[in-house]
Motif scaffolding. Structure first.
Motif, PDB file in Angstrom:
ATOM      1  N   VAL A 137     -15.141   0.026 -18.475  1.00  0.00           N
ATOM      2  CA  VAL A 137     -16.337   0.851 -18.319  1.00  0.00           C
ATOM      3  C   VAL A 137     -17.480  -0.035 -17.846  1.00  0.00           C
ATOM      4  CG1 VAL A 137     -15.681   2.561 -20.062  1.00  0.00           C
ATOM      5  CG2 VAL A 137     -16.997   0.560 -20.749  1.00  0.00           C
ATOM      6  N   ARG A 138     -18.466   0.571 -17.251  1.00  0.00           N
ATOM      7  CA  ARG A 138     -19.651  -0.170 -16.807  1.00  0.00           C
ATOM      8  C   ARG A 138     -20.726  -0.122 -17.890  1.00  0.00           C
ATOM      9  NH1 ARG A 138     -19.795  -1.968 -11.662  1.00  0.00           N
ATOM     10  NH2 ARG A 138     -18.179  -1.186 -10.291  1.00  0.00           N
ATOM     11  N   ASP A 195     -23.686   0.842 -17.758  1.00  0.00           N
ATOM     12  CA  ASP A 195     -24.515   2.048 -17.758  1.00  0.00           C
ATOM     13  C   ASP A 195     -23.739   3.318 -18.079  1.00  0.00           C
ATOM     14  OD1 ASP A 195     -23.069   2.131 -15.405  1.00  0.00           O
ATOM     15  OD2 ASP A 195     -24.788   2.534 -14.116  1.00  0.00           O
ATOM     16  N   ALA A 196     -22.458   3.204 -18.431  1.00  0.00           N
ATOM     17  CA  ALA A 196     -21.651   4.375 -18.786  1.00  0.00           C
ATOM     18  C   ALA A 196     -22.121   4.944 -20.121  1.00  0.00           C
ATOM     19  CB  ALA A 196     -20.179   3.996 -18.873  1.00  0.00           C
ATOM     20  N   ASP A 212     -18.727   8.688 -23.741  1.00  0.00           N
ATOM     21  CA  ASP A 212     -17.542   8.642 -22.873  1.00  0.00           C
ATOM     22  C   ASP A 212     -16.645   7.467 -23.252  1.00  0.00           C
ATOM     23  OD1 ASP A 212     -18.559  10.841 -21.574  1.00  0.00           O
ATOM     24  OD2 ASP A 212     -19.062   9.778 -19.724  1.00  0.00           O
ATOM     25  N   ALA A 213     -17.264   6.335 -23.576  1.00  0.00           N
ATOM     26  CA  ALA A 213     -16.487   5.166 -24.013  1.00  0.00           C
ATOM     27  C   ALA A 213     -15.749   5.475 -25.306  1.00  0.00           C
ATOM     28  CB  ALA A 213     -17.406   3.952 -24.181  1.00  0.00           C
ATOM     29  N   THR A 246     -26.150   4.379 -23.802  1.00  0.00           N
ATOM     30  CA  THR A 246     -25.187   3.768 -22.900  1.00  0.00           C
ATOM     31  C   THR A 246     -24.324   2.729 -23.608  1.00  0.00           C
ATOM     32  OG1 THR A 246     -26.665   1.977 -22.272  1.00  0.00           O
ATOM     33  CG2 THR A 246     -26.807   4.016 -20.963  1.00  0.00           C
TER      34      THR A 246
END
Length: 148
Positions: free
Chosen positions: A13-14, A16-17, A21-22, A87
């Motif tokens: 994951v990035r 800024d995700a 969601d993570a 984030t």
């Protein structure tokens, strides 16, 4: 056996995700953590599932188990929703840990030592250009070590 032989595809994951969601990715694939990529797509750090929990669980519950006991189950089931718009970067610990990254040529012992030193169950394997080739989980590493 070298890191390149143990490395497997692994989700990343990035920074800024969305943290929610993570958390869904962690739970949906039963992962010990996620590899976090910086804005250039290079491995930045490892996000352990416990870090997502730390962000979602109120600090008073973390500090005092007796207070955690008084929160009813329906309310507890909703705690991860408290991540809201936060984030992945916000879920990371404030102290900058050693990056759990090895080269494709790293040995099993080098990988094990890094996992032990960084206290992470996940190591990214990167090439000289810092591209991620895959990852090695603690489970895969232990399977290899126990098979020897």
């Amino acid at each position: 056996m070298r890191a390149r032989d143990l490395a497997a595809e692994f989700p990343a994951v990035r920074l800024d995700a969305p943290a929610l969601d993570a958390a869904r990715l962690l739970a949906g694939q039963n992962l010990p953590g996620l590899i976090v990529l910086d804005e250039r797509g290079y491995p930045f750090t490892i996000l352990a599932g416990t870090q997502v929990l730390r962000m979602a669980i109120p600090s008073y519950c973390q500090d005092d188990p007796a207070l955690a006991r008084v929160v009813d189950e329906p309310a507890a089931d909703l705690l991860l929703r408290e991540l809201g718009d936060r984030t992945v970067a916000q879920a990371l610990p404030p102290d900058n840990r050693e990056l759990a990254v090895v080269s494709p040529e790293a040995t099993v012992l080098e990988i094990a030592a890094l996992m032990a030193r960084t206290r992470t169950p996940l190591v990214a394997v990167v090439d000289r250009e810092r591209r991620m080739l895959g990852a090695i989980t603690l489970d895969a590493l232990l399977d290899r070590m126990l098979a020897a």
